[in-house]
Design a protein around this motif. Structure first.
Motif, PDB file in Angstrom:
ATOM      1  N   TRP A   1       9.139  30.272  59.510  1.00 35.53           N
ATOM      2  CA  TRP A   1       8.327  29.854  60.654  1.00 35.53           C
ATOM      3  C   TRP A   1       7.488  28.633  60.292  1.00 35.53           C
ATOM      4  O   TRP A   1       7.365  27.697  61.096  1.00 35.53           O
TER       5      TRP A   1
ATOM      6  N   GLY B   1       4.742  37.548  55.870  1.00 36.36           N
ATOM      7  CA  GLY B   1       5.734  38.611  55.847  1.00 36.36           C
ATOM      8  C   GLY B   1       7.122  38.015  56.006  1.00 36.36           C
ATOM      9  O   GLY B   1       7.277  36.782  56.040  1.00 36.36           O
ATOM     10  N   PRO B   2       8.137  38.850  56.140  1.00 40.01           N
ATOM     11  CA  PRO B   2       9.501  38.362  56.319  1.00 40.01           C
ATOM     12  C   PRO B   2       9.600  37.403  57.508  1.00 40.01           C
ATOM     13  O   PRO B   2       9.111  37.698  58.597  1.00 40.01           O
ATOM     14  N   GLY B   3      10.195  36.257  57.279  1.00 42.49           N
ATOM     15  CA  GLY B   3      10.385  35.248  58.321  1.00 42.49           C
ATOM     16  C   GLY B   3       9.258  34.252  58.456  1.00 42.49           C
ATOM     17  O   GLY B   3       9.428  33.196  59.078  1.00 42.49           O
ATOM     18  N   ASP B   4       8.085  34.549  57.890  1.00 41.67           N
ATOM     19  CA  ASP B   4       6.937  33.650  58.061  1.00 41.67           C
ATOM     20  C   ASP B   4       7.112  32.311  57.353  1.00 41.67           C
ATOM     21  O   ASP B   4       6.662  31.275  57.862  1.00 41.67           O
TER      22      ASP B   4
ATOM     23  N   ALA C   1       7.900  29.616  47.260  1.00 37.30           N
ATOM     24  CA  ALA C   1       8.576  30.913  47.301  1.00 37.30           C
ATOM     25  C   ALA C   1       9.267  31.227  45.975  1.00 37.30           C
ATOM     26  O   ALA C   1       9.318  32.386  45.564  1.00 37.30           O
TER      27      ALA C   1
END
Length: 182
Positions: A31, A25-28, A62
């Motif tokens: 991370w 999800g967003p930010g993963d 991505a």
């Protein structure tokens, strides 16, 4: 902050069943870069070159991601990421590459690495890849053990200097006995 090793509300010890593999999800993706860099530096003395490599791998995925042929998994426990892995297309025909297997230190020993590698192998087989390959280094003994349990064979070793260290790079290969996807 709770760790995966904390007792669950029902008083039992957490296990692999308490870890949910999911899509990022967003930010993963950030991370994945941050945790790989921080853990590699803390545990193996790696420098910022490793963070750059991980950032390129994640950015490439991505920007050019084919959902039918590539996948990223985040292992989550108690609402926080505790592991990750990627399956990406390799340059060789009909070949996928396992990338960036990571399990947080407080989540190790619970079978999370095995679950993540199982997800990659199953996905690669289902996508029609014939082979699954990986590149690792000799210092990553736990990751190598997980991959050996899943049938990866060591096919090459080569000393190199990377990430501020002298290492032995290791190439692994798993035949998936699958047909080639068109």
């Amino acid at each position: 902050m709770h760790t995966i090793r904390d007792l669950l509300s029902d008083g039992r010890q957490p296990g692999p069943e308490d870890v949910v593999p999911r899509e990022p999800g967003p930010g993963d993706l950030g991370w994945i870069v941050q945790r790989n860099a921080a853990l590699y530096a803390a545990e193996y003395g790696g420098n910022a070159d490793y963070e750059g490599l991980v950032a390129r791998i994640v950015a490439d995925d991505a920007q050019d991601h084919d959902r039918a042929l590539e996948r990223v998994w985040i292992a989550e426990s108690d609402g926080r990421p505790v592991g990750s892995v990627m399956c990406v297309r390799d340059e060789a025909p009909a070949t996928a590459r396992l990338r960036l297997l990571l399990v947080e230190p407080d989540a190790r020993g619970l079978g999370i690495g095995d679950r993540l590698v199982t997800a990659v192998v199953g996905f690669a087989r289902g996508a029609g890849y014939r082979d699954l390959v990986l590149w690792t280094n000799d210092v990553l003994s736990a990751a190598r053990r997980v991959c050996r349990r899943h049938g990866f064979d060591l096919v090459a070793e080569k000393p190199h200097r990377s990430f501020g260290r002298d290492l032995v790079g290791q190439d692994g290969r798993l035949s998936l006995d699958a047909g080639i996807r068109g």
